[in-house]
Design a protein around this motif. Structure first.
Motif, PDB file in Angstrom:
ATOM      1  N   ALA A  76      23.770  11.983  16.509  1.00 44.70           N
ATOM      2  CA  ALA A  76      24.708  10.904  16.875  1.00 44.70           C
ATOM      3  C   ALA A  76      25.671  10.643  15.729  1.00 44.70           C
ATOM      4  O   ALA A  76      25.805   9.516  15.251  1.00 44.70           O
ATOM      5  CB  ALA A  76      23.930   9.641  17.246  1.00 44.70           C
ATOM      6  N   MET A 117      28.624  11.522  19.065  1.00 42.10           N
ATOM      7  CA  MET A 117      28.972  10.278  19.776  1.00 42.10           C
ATOM      8  C   MET A 117      30.191  10.493  20.667  1.00 42.10           C
ATOM      9  O   MET A 117      30.260   9.982  21.781  1.00 42.10           O
ATOM     10  CB  MET A 117      29.229   9.146  18.775  1.00 42.10           C
ATOM     11  CG  MET A 117      27.946   8.503  18.295  1.00 42.10           C
ATOM     12  SD  MET A 117      28.215   6.830  17.675  1.00 42.10           S
ATOM     13  CE  MET A 117      28.840   7.184  16.072  1.00 42.10           C
ATOM     14  N   LEU A 168      22.880   4.521  11.908  1.00 41.65           N
ATOM     15  CA  LEU A 168      23.846   5.247  12.733  1.00 41.65           C
ATOM     16  C   LEU A 168      25.025   5.782  11.907  1.00 41.65           C
ATOM     17  O   LEU A 168      25.642   5.039  11.140  1.00 41.65           O
ATOM     18  CB  LEU A 168      24.358   4.309  13.844  1.00 41.65           C
ATOM     19  CG  LEU A 168      25.401   4.887  14.802  1.00 41.65           C
ATOM     20  CD1 LEU A 168      24.861   6.110  15.531  1.00 41.65           C
ATOM     21  CD2 LEU A 168      25.845   3.827  15.810  1.00 41.65           C
ATOM     22  N   ILE A 190      32.797   3.489  13.689  1.00 42.52           N
ATOM     23  CA  ILE A 190      31.437   3.627  14.249  1.00 42.52           C
ATOM     24  C   ILE A 190      31.272   2.694  15.449  1.00 42.52           C
ATOM     25  O   ILE A 190      30.784   3.095  16.510  1.00 42.52           O
ATOM     26  CB  ILE A 190      30.363   3.332  13.172  1.00 42.52           C
ATOM     27  CG1 ILE A 190      30.520   4.309  11.996  1.00 42.52           C
ATOM     28  CG2 ILE A 190      28.957   3.419  13.761  1.00 42.52           C
ATOM     29  CD1 ILE A 190      29.623   4.016  10.795  1.00 42.52           C
ATOM     30  N   GLU A 191      31.722   1.449  15.262  1.00 48.68           N
ATOM     31  CA  GLU A 191      31.605   0.466  16.356  1.00 48.68           C
ATOM     32  C   GLU A 191      32.405   0.910  17.576  1.00 48.68           C
ATOM     33  O   GLU A 191      31.983   0.735  18.719  1.00 48.68           O
ATOM     34  CB  GLU A 191      32.075  -0.926  15.884  1.00 48.68           C
ATOM     35  CG  GLU A 191      31.096  -1.601  14.932  1.00 48.68           C
ATOM     36  CD  GLU A 191      29.680  -1.665  15.496  1.00 48.68           C
ATOM     37  OE1 GLU A 191      29.514  -1.998  16.686  1.00 48.68           O
ATOM     38  OE2 GLU A 191      28.723  -1.336  14.755  1.00 48.68           O
ATOM     39  N   LYS A 238      30.529   3.650  19.317  1.00 51.64           N
ATOM     40  CA  LYS A 238      29.356   3.080  19.979  1.00 51.64           C
ATOM     41  C   LYS A 238      29.788   2.378  21.282  1.00 51.64           C
ATOM     42  O   LYS A 238      29.147   2.543  22.322  1.00 51.64           O
ATOM     43  CB  LYS A 238      28.689   2.080  19.030  1.00 51.64           C
ATOM     44  CG  LYS A 238      27.267   1.841  19.307  1.00 51.64           C
ATOM     45  CD  LYS A 238      26.544   1.268  18.090  1.00 51.64           C
ATOM     46  CE  LYS A 238      25.257   0.610  18.520  1.00 51.64           C
ATOM     47  NZ  LYS A 238      25.435  -0.744  19.056  1.00 51.64           N
ATOM     48  N   CYS A 271      30.406   4.874  23.879  1.00 53.55           N
ATOM     49  CA  CYS A 271      29.140   5.363  24.445  1.00 53.55           C
ATOM     50  C   CYS A 271      28.578   4.345  25.446  1.00 53.55           C
ATOM     51  O   CYS A 271      28.082   4.724  26.510  1.00 53.55           O
ATOM     52  CB  CYS A 271      28.113   5.626  23.338  1.00 53.55           C
ATOM     53  SG  CYS A 271      28.459   7.097  22.376  1.00 53.55           S
ATOM     54  N   ASP A 272      28.702   3.058  25.098  1.00 50.81           N
ATOM     55  CA  ASP A 272      28.215   2.020  26.014  1.00 50.81           C
ATOM     56  C   ASP A 272      28.968   2.079  27.343  1.00 50.81           C
ATOM     57  O   ASP A 272      28.385   1.932  28.415  1.00 50.81           O
ATOM     58  CB  ASP A 272      28.371   0.622  25.383  1.00 50.81           C
ATOM     59  CG  ASP A 272      27.384   0.411  24.232  1.00 50.81           C
ATOM     60  OD1 ASP A 272      26.439   1.219  24.137  1.00 50.81           O
ATOM     61  OD2 ASP A 272      27.583  -0.524  23.434  1.00 50.81           O
ATOM     62  N   TRP A 323      20.173   5.814  24.414  1.00 49.02           N
ATOM     63  CA  TRP A 323      19.950   6.157  22.995  1.00 49.02           C
ATOM     64  C   TRP A 323      18.488   6.407  22.699  1.00 49.02           C
ATOM     65  O   TRP A 323      17.630   5.665  23.165  1.00 49.02           O
ATOM     66  CB  TRP A 323      20.429   5.015  22.092  1.00 49.02           C
ATOM     67  CG  TRP A 323      21.914   4.833  22.063  1.00 49.02           C
ATOM     68  CD1 TRP A 323      22.674   4.194  23.000  1.00 49.02           C
ATOM     69  CD2 TRP A 323      22.820   5.295  21.056  1.00 49.02           C
ATOM     70  NE1 TRP A 323      23.999   4.236  22.639  1.00 49.02           N
ATOM     71  CE2 TRP A 323      24.120   4.898  21.445  1.00 49.02           C
ATOM     72  CE3 TRP A 323      22.669   6.008  19.865  1.00 49.02           C
ATOM     73  CZ2 TRP A 323      25.250   5.187  20.687  1.00 49.02           C
ATOM     74  CZ3 TRP A 323      23.788   6.291  19.109  1.00 49.02           C
ATOM     75  CH2 TRP A 323      25.069   5.889  19.520  1.00 49.02           C
TER      76      TRP A 323
END
Ligand code: FDA
Length: 398
Positions: A12, A17, A39, A112-113, A116, A119-120, A126
């Motif tokens: 990841a 990601m 992460l 990174i956020e 993420k 991905c959400d 995960w």
């Protein structure tokens, strides 16, 4: 029997990601697995904590590979502008620092956020921290033995990166899987790494540690030739700075580097021509062009007396000094290795992969993306651009 996922992405990081988000947002069921508890540590530490997330001028010429045409397809289908559009959509502040390099204004955590959150949006499942003990193939399905039990998937994407910076979780997982499936590897080696020199030979330069200046540096010949005009940094063990990190990816063990410490000045020509008008001694003159400590150190290392008057010096000596400053030729004895390397060169031979989908031609459903693959960018945001582009290529194909 457990329900198979459409895709299991292992790793990841940047590429993993991105791939998981793209596949998930296309309606695929995705599980994203990483052995680390934290992460995307490499994104976090990148760019001095501000992530140089792309280079606006990236072209295939900025990448090294045994198969240089391979990267063109993915890079043209997902460009720096595409990633920038995503960054803007998340209202992440950014700025251009140098030669097209785009950095976050604030922190790498913003990238990174963002990934993420992407991905959400794709409802990615995960598993983290979660080690993967084995990857087997059972007909059309892959069977993964993991710390959180067995996982079945129609596709497996290996996005576990290279070997650089083992202390934040780099492993040889990708190479082991490649060997298991009988794929060719281009021998991995550290890239974008400081270079070291023989202890005794480097002794005259040890005191120059900390000095930085813009230089020209080159190595190799013809197609293998590397050339950069960038900053050089003297260290206790050798040379670093962007000029050296860049050239390190072109440098072959046993080869020399040629450095022009005064790219704007023809030293021998200027000294010989100015013999009658240049009243200064060598030390004072050089100190006009270079930091004093460096000028003194270089004169000493090359056996010149800083107090010598230029007017009294034979042309032959001035030519020798010119050569030492405009064409300083030195042979590294190695590099600082994976401990300090920003990337791993080499990896899964791209001749094993489809440039459309990053899938292994002889193992349908198995993909490799990101740094695990034999595509390595220059310093300056290119490696993340490859991670994004190869991740999107795989994510769109599944
Ligand atoms: P990446 O390394 O990002 O991710 C791999 C993931 O796989 C990690 O999360 C890891 O934990 C996981 N993993 C590894 N082994 C595993 C296993 N056995 N099982 C499960 N999971 C496993 N590039 C750039 O373009 N701009 C920059 O500013 C910088 N700066 C920079 C600074 C420093 C100090 C370094 C070391 C590197 C950079 N880079 C860079 C390079 C860049 O970070 C790198 O090329 C990308 O992160 C590669 O992305 P990947 O997704 O392929 O691997």
């Amino acid at each position: 029997m457990t329900t198979p996922f459409d895709v299991a992405v292992i790793g990841a990081g940047a590429a993993g990601m991105m791939c998981a988000a793209v596949a998930g947002q296309r309606g695929k069921s995705v599980v994203l697995i990483d052995h680390s508890a934290k992460l995307a540590e490499k994104i976090r530490i990148s760019g001095g904590g501000r992530c140089n997330f792309t280079n606006i001028g990236a072209t295939p010429q900025n990448f090294l590979s045994q198969n240089p045409h391979f990267c063109k397809s993915a890079l043209s289908r997902y460009t720096p502008q595409d990633f920038l559009a995503l960054v803007k959509r998340y209202r992440i502040g950014f700025h251009e620092k140098h030669k097209g390099q785009l950095f976050c204004d604030d922190t790498s955590d913003d990238i990174i956020e963002m990934l993420k959150a992407e991905c959400d949006l794709g409802h990615v499942d995960w598993r983290m921290p979660c080690g993967v003990a084995s990857v087997g193939k059972d007909g059309d399905l892959f069977r993964l033995e993991t710390d959180s039990g067995e996982i079945l998937a129609r596709h497996v994407v290996i996005a576990t990166g290279g070997l650089s910076i083992p202390k934040i979780g780099a492993t040889d997982f990708a190479y082991r899987i490649a060997k298991q499936f009988d794929l060719k590897l281009v021998e991995p080696r550290p890239g974008l790494v400081p270079l070291t020199f023989d202890g005794a030979g480097w002794q005259p330069f040890v005191d120059l540690a900390g000095i930085a200046l813009e230089v020209e540096v080159e190595t190799g010949v013809k197609k293998e030739r590397g050339y950069f005009l960038e900053d050089l940094l003297f260290t206790h063990r050798g040379l670093s700075g962007p000029a050296i990190l860049q050239i390190s990816s072109f440098w072959q063990p046993g080869a020399s580097l040629t450095l022009n410490l005064l790219p704007q000045i023809d030293v021998a020509g200027t000294l010989i021509e100015g013999k009658t008008t240049l009243k200064k001694n060598l030390g004072n003159l050089l100190a006009q062009w270079l930091p004093t400590r460096l000028a003194d150190g270089l004169l000493k290392a090359n056996g010149f007396d800083g107090a010598a008057r230029i007017a009294d010096m034979p042309d032959k000596e001035l030519r020798k000094l010119g050569e030492a400053l405009n064409r300083w030729t030195i042979k590294p004895n190695g590099s600082e290795g994976y401990r300090k390397a920003e990337v791993t060169m080499g990896g899964v031979d791209t001749r094993e992969l489809s440039q459309q989908s990053m899938m292994v031609t002889k193992v349908p459903g198995l993909h490799f993306i990101g740094e695990a693959v034999d595509v390595t960018g220059w310093l300056g945001g290119y490696n993340f651009q490859w991670a994004w582009a190869s991740g999107v290529a795989a994510g769109q194909s599944i």
